[in-house]
Design a protein around this motif. Sequence first.
Motif, short mmCIF file in Angstrom:
data_model
loop_
_atom_site.label_atom_id
_atom_site.label_comp_id
_atom_site.label_asym_id
_atom_site.label_seq_id
_atom_site.Cartn_x
_atom_site.Cartn_y
_atom_site.Cartn_z
N GLY A 163 -0.01 -17.91 20.20
CA GLY A 163 -0.61 -18.00 18.94
C GLY A 163 -1.09 -16.85 18.26
O GLY A 163 -1.02 -16.76 16.96
N LEU A 181 7.26 -26.48 17.15
CA LEU A 181 5.80 -26.70 17.63
C LEU A 181 5.15 -28.13 17.54
O LEU A 181 4.81 -28.74 18.18
N GLU A 182 5.76 -28.49 16.22
CA GLU A 182 5.22 -29.75 15.64
C GLU A 182 5.92 -30.73 16.39
O GLU A 182 5.40 -31.84 16.58
N GLY A 214 -1.01 -19.75 25.61
CA GLY A 214 -1.60 -20.18 23.92
C GLY A 214 -2.05 -19.17 23.46
O GLY A 214 -1.59 -19.12 22.25
N TRP A 222 -1.64 -26.88 23.68
CA TRP A 222 -1.65 -26.81 22.26
C TRP A 222 -2.94 -26.74 21.69
O TRP A 222 -3.02 -26.11 20.41
N ALA A 224 -9.32 -28.07 25.37
CA ALA A 224 -8.18 -28.02 26.41
C ALA A 224 -8.95 -28.53 27.84
O ALA A 224 -8.25 -29.19 28.63
N ARG A 282 4.52 -30.80 19.92
CA ARG A 282 3.16 -31.31 20.21
C ARG A 282 2.92 -32.83 19.90
O ARG A 282 2.05 -33.20 20.59
N GLU A 299 7.26 -23.13 13.47
CA GLU A 299 6.43 -24.30 13.32
C GLU A 299 7.37 -25.77 13.50
O GLU A 299 6.72 -26.41 14.06
N ALA A 335 -2.10 -22.28 30.53
CA ALA A 335 -2.07 -22.69 29.08
C ALA A 335 -2.79 -21.82 28.33
O ALA A 335 -2.55 -21.46 27.16
N LEU A 356 -3.02 -22.83 21.70
CA LEU A 356 -2.19 -22.22 20.67
C LEU A 356 -2.69 -22.53 19.13
O LEU A 356 -2.63 -21.62 18.36
N LEU A 357 -2.67 -23.71 18.80
CA LEU A 357 -3.02 -23.93 17.46
C LEU A 357 -4.46 -23.38 16.82
O LEU A 357 -4.66 -22.97 15.80
#
Length: 258
Positions: A79, A96-97, A75, A132, A183, A100, A93, A71, A135-136
């Motif tokens: 990212g 991803l949304e 990520g 996530w 995470a 997620r 985007e 991860a 990444l974010l």
Amino acid sequence: MRRLLVTTVHLLALPAVLVALWWAASDGSTDVYWPPLRTVLRTFPHVWTGQRLHDDLLRSVLRLLAGYALATAVGIGAGTAIGSWRRVRALCEPVLEFLRAVPPPVLVPVIMLFAGIGDGMKIVVIAGGCVWPVLLNTVEGVRAVDPVLADTARSYGITGVARLRTLVLRSASPQIFAGLRQALSIGIILMVISEMFAASNGLGFTVVQFQRGFAIPEMWTGILLLGLLGFALSVVFRLVERRALGWYHGRRATTRRS
């Protein structure tokens, strides 16, 4: 030495208070599902022998670290790309949304169809949930790079890998580590959940087996061991973060003093 002592006291004060409250609240309990803490502690060394620690705890930790490392790599890599280029961000985007919003435990049966019921499935589940926050936070950290520093690097001809390493990732590293901390907590939860599905070892599997066999004190020892594991990993993470972000914490300390 004094600073180390103060840090240790701050670190252990709240856990000690919580253990004392647990001891007092459960002392004299006759509820089969809520045994006294002294009974749990007395049972602990008989349950978690060297062989069981090797077969269950070690395997769980290895799965957790493998999923967490995967991860982290995905990520930070994805990212950085998404945060650096606006078109890539606009393209990715919506997807991803959507992804997620899907809870990783829901995907366990689907992942089992493709990855089987071995360690690969558990690692994928852990990585799928841990990626996530990394990444974010990486995306936001990369987007927040100081434009003055970016212009200065461009003026000095710092481009490519050198720019990525010395400017982008360094500037984004505080937020990246914030995502890594989140995470880690998610990874421990998913480690336990993944081991409850078609497993033959691991902490999650063992705790469920104790619960199904009505071995309640033994079940509580597993829960206690999970808490100790989370605490130990948090301490190790904090040490690594302090070392990796020494420049950042030093700058913040200087700012406070001024």
